[in-house]
Scaffold this motif. Sequence first.
Motif, PDB file in Angstrom:
ATOM      1  N   ALA A 868       6.669  40.682  69.576  1.00 11.97           N
ATOM      2  CA  ALA A 868       5.368  41.212  70.052  1.00 11.97           C
ATOM      3  C   ALA A 868       4.543  42.460  69.394  1.00 11.97           C
ATOM      4  O   ALA A 868       5.539  42.735  68.403  1.00 11.97           O
ATOM      5  CB  ALA A 868       5.582  41.652  71.412  1.00 11.97           C
ATOM      6  N   SER A 869       3.331  42.863  69.419  1.00 13.70           N
ATOM      7  CA  SER A 869       3.020  44.001  68.935  1.00 13.70           C
ATOM      8  C   SER A 869       3.842  45.206  69.292  1.00 13.70           C
ATOM      9  O   SER A 869       4.695  45.419  70.165  1.00 13.70           O
ATOM     10  CB  SER A 869       1.471  44.390  69.821  1.00 13.70           C
ATOM     11  N   PHE A 870       3.979  45.908  68.113  1.00 10.37           N
ATOM     12  CA  PHE A 870       4.960  46.955  67.898  1.00 10.37           C
ATOM     13  C   PHE A 870       4.743  48.179  67.275  1.00 10.37           C
ATOM     14  O   PHE A 870       3.713  48.412  66.665  1.00 10.37           O
ATOM     15  CB  PHE A 870       6.193  46.138  67.177  1.00 10.37           C
ATOM     16  N   GLN A 871       5.468  49.115  67.475  1.00  5.93           N
ATOM     17  CA  GLN A 871       5.355  50.349  66.736  1.00  5.93           C
ATOM     18  C   GLN A 871       6.661  50.664  66.089  1.00  5.93           C
ATOM     19  O   GLN A 871       7.704  50.149  66.668  1.00  5.93           O
ATOM     20  CB  GLN A 871       4.840  51.540  67.820  1.00  5.93           C
ATOM     21  N   VAL A 872       6.904  51.596  65.144  1.00  5.26           N
ATOM     22  CA  VAL A 872       8.109  51.793  64.432  1.00  5.26           C
ATOM     23  C   VAL A 872       8.028  53.569  64.785  1.00  5.26           C
ATOM     24  O   VAL A 872       7.027  54.233  65.017  1.00  5.26           O
ATOM     25  CB  VAL A 872       8.273  51.610  62.986  1.00  5.26           C
ATOM     26  N   VAL A 873       9.503  54.079  65.133  1.00  5.52           N
ATOM     27  CA  VAL A 873       9.502  55.399  65.557  1.00  5.52           C
ATOM     28  C   VAL A 873      10.649  56.008  64.394  1.00  5.52           C
ATOM     29  O   VAL A 873      11.449  55.447  64.351  1.00  5.52           O
ATOM     30  CB  VAL A 873      10.058  55.427  66.954  1.00  5.52           C
ATOM     31  N   LEU A 874      10.010  57.083  64.065  1.00  5.74           N
ATOM     32  CA  LEU A 874      11.254  57.888  62.934  1.00  5.74           C
ATOM     33  C   LEU A 874      11.527  59.214  64.253  1.00  5.74           C
ATOM     34  O   LEU A 874      10.946  60.042  64.515  1.00  5.74           O
ATOM     35  CB  LEU A 874      10.256  58.332  61.850  1.00  5.74           C
TER      36      LEU A 874
END
Length: 929
Positions: A868-874
């Motif tokens: 699905a639509s996503f984000q990456v997190v650092l």
Amino acid sequence: MGEVCVCVRVCVSPPTVRIVHSGHACNVEEERHAERVYTIREGETLELTCLVTGHPRPQIRWTKTAGSVSDRFQDSSVFNETLHITKIQRHQGGRYYCKAENGLGSPAIKSIRVDVYFLDDPVVTVHQSVGEAKEQFYYERTVFLRCMANSNPPVRYSWHRGRDVLSQGSDKGVEIYEPFFTQGETKILKLKNLRPQDYANYSCIASVRNVCGISDRNIVFKLTNKTVSPSIKLLVEDPIVVNPGQTVSLVCITTGGEPKPTLSWVSSSDSLPEKSVVKGGTLTLPAITSDEAGVYSCVATNNVGNPAKKSTTIVVRAMKKGRFWITPDPYHNDDNIQIGREVKISCQVEATPPEELTFGWLKNGRALRSSERMVITQTDPDTSPGTTNLDIIDLKFTDFGTYTCVAALKGGGIPEISIDVNISSTTVPPNLTVPRGKSPLVVREGDTVELECLVSGKPKPIILWSRADKEAPMPDGTLQVESYDGVLRIVNVSREMTGSYRCQTSQFNGFNVKPREAVVELIVQYPPTVEPVSLEMRQGLGRPVAMNCRVLRAHPSRVLRYEWRLGNRLLHAGHFDQSDETEYTVKSLNREGWGEYTCDIINEAGAGRCTFLVTGKAYPPEFYYDTYSPLWQNRPRVYGFKLQWTQMNPNAVDRIVAYRLGIRQVERWWEQEITVEGTITKGELITHNLTELIKPEAYEVRLTPITRFGEGDSTIRIITYREFHCSFEEEPICMFTQDKNDDFDWTRHSAATRDTKYTPNTGPSGDRSGSKQGFYMYIETSRPRKEGEVARLVSPFFNVAPKNPYGITNPPAYCFSFFFHMYGKHIGTLNALLRQKGQAATEGPTWSLSGNQGDHWKQAKVSIHPTASFQVVLEGIRGPGIEGDIAIDDVTLEEGDLIVLLSWGSVGSVCFCEQSPRTSFLFSRFTSL
């Protein structure tokens, strides 16, 4: 297709600027933030780019201070982002400034010093001194070998005798030193009381220690017992007198010198004539002219002692400017010729050479000899050179007639000059008048005008014209103009030529009496000069418009009248009283009021015109260039783009009701209209999603505002396909955001601005590329941070590109990569996590690393498969102490699988952006011997 949304955020910001470099730099010294030094080798390409942020987009200007010579770069400033200089030369070194301004706050200025490195071939010069005579000649001499080379940085010298290195103290007969006044520019080798072993080959090596890859330069000088400075001889006379058109050859030979001297020719005019030919020691000047006369010198040099120089003067015969004047009785101050008195006739000719000039006198065509009553003198000390006088004493009626002065040169080849002078009862002194109606003379600027003075008398003298009212040059630039008919003709007369002009009689070709004078007044009329010449005025309907036209200067300045027009329709007319301006106001602008307004200000010479273009045309939109534009990845071969802009001066005209959006792909062009609801405020960010763009095509986008007036000014930009990449160079940090539920935030910094005095043993010394000016994100772990506290940096949302149009059964692959720096004894943990829309947080990170990894940047790559639509997190987690700063830079998200490379003893990975299988393994096979 697309959608419109309006961001309420006001998107205006003052400019910032940063200089980055490419081209052929040898070194960029950035230890001190205020003093960046860019080193480049002469002849290489300099390329400096000015990176700016701010909205509206700042205007950029490159300027330069004077370098090693007065190189005024300001006169030709560069007004684009990149300064490009091919084959840079040493004089182009100096400090270069990049200035960015957009009208908000103060301009942003950054500078960098460009140091151009070079090393010229060294030159060895030899000087000898002779002491008291001893048994053998070579013991009498002390020899100085001086080595010089131009360079940057300062050159270092070394001396060799044959293959042996010479140094101070290595040989009692040798001294090596630098003269104090040369400041290291030369190195002198002194050979004291020359010995037999001192006759050898000496080499001077100039070095800048291979800086910028500049290799050492070497020169060899052979010292023998015959080494001596040059001597030469010229095989020509001095001076050489020739007629114009002749060919002249100058021959120079060497009579001594070891090594063999080289010969060259120079002239007193700094450069030899273009048609001259130099062959060895012979200089040939074909078909010589008077302009080529002068001193010519032969110079011989062999770098021993001083150059030898011999000179000769070439004189080209010539005669010009034959003139005469009549002096009535010089003892009684007469103005008229009288019987019984004395009359002197003077004749003058300019001649080269003057000593060859000869004169002869004729009366009525018959030769005239000097006598008691007819005295001919040619060397009168009271007259100018080149002058002969005929004194007629006790003038009689029989002396009336024509007297001829004949001038010639003894050498011949030059035509004679003959001057006739009539002496009769009708010979009278001059009288000077200005014709009626010729002063004052009124003309219009740009006309051709003739100023006239009538001269009577016999013979008529030359008339001299000059400015009478000021020490100003005449129209041709000289202070005085000669006229043989009394007329001064001026073409294309200008307003600066207004004034008084003096005409006066000259003694030449007339009587040598007190000059007669007259003055002519010249009045140059010109149309009014007005401002503004042209002005565009934008205004909305129903509002007032005030237009002002001002007179700067005019002649005549009286009786000025004005006429206001809209197109051809007269609106208002009148005369000036005490004011120097006129204003016309439209109280309430309507549709019929749009158009071109003119104001003509008129005098006798013509009209000056102010033009006002009144429109309701909207100003151009300004693309919000420094916000990262993420992709909408709807299908594998399709991408989207988030177009963002603000409107320049939206309140200056009627409300913008829509924008016309034009898109060009190769030769195909299509348009659509974007409706705008409500009133746009200044700095308001407007967003429109472009969809259905084909990978990897680029598109030209044109955006045009529309009001009730019609279409306004357009703005164009190019949209290019790109994967997500963020280097944190711009303040919006590519739409990354800080997590609201963490303990503290990531910080954007560069090594040049970060204060490391509290934690010097952690964190990077530059960005991932090594630049101290480049930016990156890091977590600051100093107090009040505590062990275990978390900082999260969250990317913008990315849409998944489904490979199956009916659903995501086989999730697409993305390669997520970033560079990290984890240096310090208290390093905690760095995690990379995946967040998907509509799903709970992932159970664990997709990538994780803890502990000290050394003082250098490393790259991490991880393959993710969102559904699905996503984000990456650092996520950065603080370790047990303050020396635990973690930094990240150059974050990239690409479509494609992560391919793992396995080799004998190492594992690496690379991202492929094509639709490749989920994961591939490449094995490197090795043969063990």
